[in-house]
Scaffold this motif. Structure first.
Motif, PDB file in Angstrom:
ATOM      1  N   HIS A  42       0.830  -1.207   0.000  1.00 14.28           N
ATOM      2  CA  HIS A  42       0.000   0.000   0.000  1.00 14.28           C
ATOM      3  C   HIS A  42       0.865   1.257   0.000  1.00 14.28           C
ATOM      4  N   LEU A  43       1.874   1.294   0.849  1.00  9.70           N
ATOM      5  CA  LEU A  43       2.722   2.477   0.948  1.00  9.70           C
ATOM      6  C   LEU A  43       3.526   2.692  -0.323  1.00  9.70           C
ATOM      7  N   LEU A  44       3.974   1.617  -0.941  1.00 10.76           N
ATOM      8  CA  LEU A  44       4.702   1.763  -2.210  1.00 10.76           C
ATOM      9  C   LEU A  44       3.783   2.246  -3.321  1.00 10.76           C
ATOM     10  N   LEU A  45       2.586   1.698  -3.395  1.00 14.55           N
ATOM     11  CA  LEU A  45       1.655   2.124  -4.429  1.00 14.55           C
ATOM     12  C   LEU A  45       1.338   3.610  -4.287  1.00 14.55           C
ATOM     13  N   ARG A  46       1.172   4.087  -3.056  1.00  9.78           N
ATOM     14  CA  ARG A  46       0.886   5.509  -2.814  1.00  9.78           C
ATOM     15  C   ARG A  46       1.918   6.417  -3.478  1.00  9.78           C
ATOM     16  N   GLU A  47       3.182   6.018  -3.401  1.00 11.67           N
ATOM     17  CA  GLU A  47       4.251   6.883  -3.904  1.00 11.67           C
ATOM     18  C   GLU A  47       4.654   6.600  -5.347  1.00 11.67           C
ATOM     19  N   ARG A  48       4.412   5.397  -5.818  1.00 11.15           N
ATOM     20  CA  ARG A  48       5.045   4.993  -7.067  1.00 11.15           C
ATOM     21  C   ARG A  48       4.089   4.557  -8.169  1.00 11.15           C
ATOM     22  N   VAL A  83      10.020  -3.939   1.182  1.00  8.39           N
ATOM     23  CA  VAL A  83      10.552  -3.141   2.290  1.00  8.39           C
ATOM     24  C   VAL A  83      11.796  -2.374   1.856  1.00  8.39           C
ATOM     25  N   GLY A  84      12.665  -3.013   1.077  1.00 10.29           N
ATOM     26  CA  GLY A  84      13.869  -2.333   0.612  1.00 10.29           C
ATOM     27  C   GLY A  84      13.552  -1.145  -0.271  1.00 10.29           C
ATOM     28  N   ARG A  85      12.573  -1.311  -1.139  1.00  8.95           N
ATOM     29  CA  ARG A  85      12.192  -0.200  -2.018  1.00  8.95           C
ATOM     30  C   ARG A  85      11.534   0.917  -1.220  1.00  8.95           C
ATOM     31  N   LEU A  86      10.724   0.553  -0.248  1.00  5.21           N
ATOM     32  CA  LEU A  86      10.110   1.566   0.606  1.00  5.21           C
ATOM     33  C   LEU A  86      11.166   2.294   1.426  1.00  5.21           C
ATOM     34  N   ARG A  87      12.133   1.577   1.929  1.00  3.71           N
ATOM     35  CA  ARG A  87      13.191   2.163   2.748  1.00  3.71           C
ATOM     36  C   ARG A  87      14.028   3.170   1.951  1.00  3.71           C
ATOM     37  N   SER A  88      14.104   2.993   0.639  1.00 10.33           N
ATOM     38  CA  SER A  88      14.955   3.864  -0.186  1.00 10.33           C
ATOM     39  C   SER A  88      14.433   5.289  -0.284  1.00 10.33           C
ATOM     40  N   GLY A  89      13.205   5.528   0.147  1.00  4.80           N
ATOM     41  CA  GLY A  89      12.673   6.884   0.168  1.00  4.80           C
ATOM     42  C   GLY A  89      11.753   7.171  -0.992  1.00  4.80           C
ATOM     43  N   PRO A  90      11.144   8.353  -0.989  1.00  9.36           N
ATOM     44  CA  PRO A  90      10.197   8.693  -2.054  1.00  9.36           C
ATOM     45  C   PRO A  90      10.908   8.924  -3.371  1.00  9.36           C
ATOM     46  N   PRO A  91      10.244   8.646  -4.484  1.00  6.92           N
ATOM     47  CA  PRO A  91      10.846   8.910  -5.797  1.00  6.92           C
ATOM     48  C   PRO A  91      10.901  10.411  -6.057  1.00  6.92           C
ATOM     49  N   PRO A  92      11.699  10.830  -7.031  1.00  6.80           N
ATOM     50  CA  PRO A  92      11.713  12.255  -7.382  1.00  6.80           C
ATOM     51  C   PRO A  92      10.314  12.731  -7.746  1.00  6.80           C
ATOM     52  N   GLY A  93      10.031  13.978  -7.355  1.00 12.93           N
ATOM     53  CA  GLY A  93       8.736  14.548  -7.695  1.00 12.93           C
ATOM     54  C   GLY A  93       7.921  14.934  -6.489  1.00 12.93           C
ATOM     55  N   PHE A  94       6.617  14.711  -6.581  1.00 15.39           N
ATOM     56  CA  PHE A  94       5.637  15.226  -5.633  1.00 15.39           C
ATOM     57  C   PHE A  94       5.960  14.868  -4.184  1.00 15.39           C
ATOM     58  N   PHE A  95       6.357  13.622  -3.941  1.00 17.80           N
ATOM     59  CA  PHE A  95       6.532  13.175  -2.563  1.00 17.80           C
ATOM     60  C   PHE A  95       7.827  13.655  -1.931  1.00 17.80           C
ATOM     61  N   ARG A  96       8.597  14.445  -2.667  1.00 25.55           N
ATOM     62  CA  ARG A  96       9.762  15.100  -2.070  1.00 25.55           C
ATOM     63  C   ARG A  96       9.508  16.585  -1.786  1.00 25.55           C
ATOM     64  N   VAL A  97       8.341  17.069  -2.134  1.00 23.16           N
ATOM     65  CA  VAL A  97       7.998  18.467  -1.828  1.00 23.16           C
ATOM     66  C   VAL A  97       7.942  18.628  -0.299  1.00 23.16           C
ATOM     67  N   PRO A  98       8.595  19.638   0.266  1.00 17.51           N
ATOM     68  CA  PRO A  98       8.647  19.765   1.730  1.00 17.51           C
ATOM     69  C   PRO A  98       7.278  19.745   2.409  1.00 17.51           C
ATOM     70  N   TRP A  99       6.290  20.447   1.850  1.00 18.65           N
ATOM     71  CA  TRP A  99       4.968  20.459   2.468  1.00 18.65           C
ATOM     72  C   TRP A  99       4.346  19.068   2.485  1.00 18.65           C
ATOM     73  N   LEU A 106       4.156  12.582   6.649  1.00 13.02           N
ATOM     74  CA  LEU A 106       4.395  12.332   8.073  1.00 13.02           C
ATOM     75  C   LEU A 106       3.185  11.648   8.692  1.00 13.02           C
ATOM     76  N   ASN A 107       1.983  12.132   8.384  1.00  8.96           N
ATOM     77  CA  ASN A 107       0.777  11.471   8.892  1.00  8.96           C
ATOM     78  C   ASN A 107       0.735  10.012   8.466  1.00  8.96           C
ATOM     79  N   GLU A 108       0.989   9.763   7.192  1.00 13.54           N
ATOM     80  CA  GLU A 108       0.900   8.409   6.650  1.00 13.54           C
ATOM     81  C   GLU A 108       1.843   7.454   7.374  1.00 13.54           C
ATOM     82  N   PHE A 109       3.092   7.858   7.499  1.00 22.34           N
ATOM     83  CA  PHE A 109       4.066   6.943   8.083  1.00 22.34           C
ATOM     84  C   PHE A 109       3.922   6.838   9.594  1.00 22.34           C
TER      85      PHE A 109
END
Length: 217
Positions: A42-48, A83-99, A106-109
């Motif tokens: 679920h968490l990977l699908l949200r970001e990727r 888990v390894g892919r999730l641990r690597s962080g968000p992909p470039p783009g929207f999920f790296r925007v500070p807000w 932050l809420n999600e995790f």
């Protein structure tokens, strides 16, 4: 291990991935019917998966698409890969925007980290830093009106227990007060009422209205 110099969403991501590694793919979560492997997918699908991800919050065909793609990810990949892919962080783009990182991510995790902890006998954390507590309180302030939108027949105030911090979320003839630490308040607002360690105070009718409401997205 989480590092204090990382953004809070990254700290929660790493802590959750560490817990995934400890518990394995078949551990329970607070999400009905979901294992830790389901949650990682679920968490990977949200970001990727930008096509299916809107179905995580929108009903109808998009929701069914998200369910199918999440199930396919669970079927296709080993837990360690997820888990390894999730641990690597968000992909470039929207999920790296500070807000995005400081609010929805932050809420999600944080909430999903607690979903796993509490379903597996781990209670509330006592080591949350003051800075993280303040960040979670900001998110309670930002999201409480939307997340409590189904409360009917009562007003709602939210109080950070032990501090002067208080927000008036909804007005009504009688008002209930939801009181607790920021992380517990956030869990309550995201529909984890049974797990959240909070108090609901006030006139009985208002308390009943709040306790009977469905919170969350």
């Amino acid at each position: 291990m989480p590092s204090a110099d990382r953004p809070f969403d990254a700290q929660e991501r790493v802590a959750l991935c560490d817990l995934f590694d400890t518990l394995g793919p078949h551990a329970t979560t607070l999400l009905d019917g979901w294992t830790t492997k389901d949650l990682a997918a679920h968490l990977l699908l949200r970001e990727r998966d930008p096509v299916a991800a809107p179905g995580l919050v929108l009903p109808g065909p998009l929701a069914r698409l998200a369910e199918r793609r999440t199930a396919a990810m669970v079927e296709r990949h080993e837990f360690g890969w997820l888990v390894g892919r999730l641990r690597s962080g968000p992909p470039p783009g929207f999920f790296r925007v500070p807000w995005v990182r400081s609010f929805p991510s932050l809420n999600e995790f944080f909430v999903h980290h607690e979903d796993v902890r509490r379903a597996n006998g781990l209670g509330p954390r006592e080591d949350l830093t003051p800075a993280l507590q303040a960040a979670l309180w900001r998110n309670v302030q930002r999201g409480s009106r939307f997340l409590s939108r189904r409360v009917r027949g009562a007003g709602l105030d939210i109080v950070w227990a032990g501090t002067p911090e208080r927000i008036a979320v909804r007005s009504g003839e009688s008002t209930a007060v939801l009181s607790g630490p920021p992380g517990e308040l956030l869990l309550y607002l995201f529909g984890r009422q049974a797990a959240a360690q909070v108090e609901v105070l006030g006139p009985p009718s208002a308390v009943q209205a709040v306790r009977g409401a469905r919170f969350g997205m």
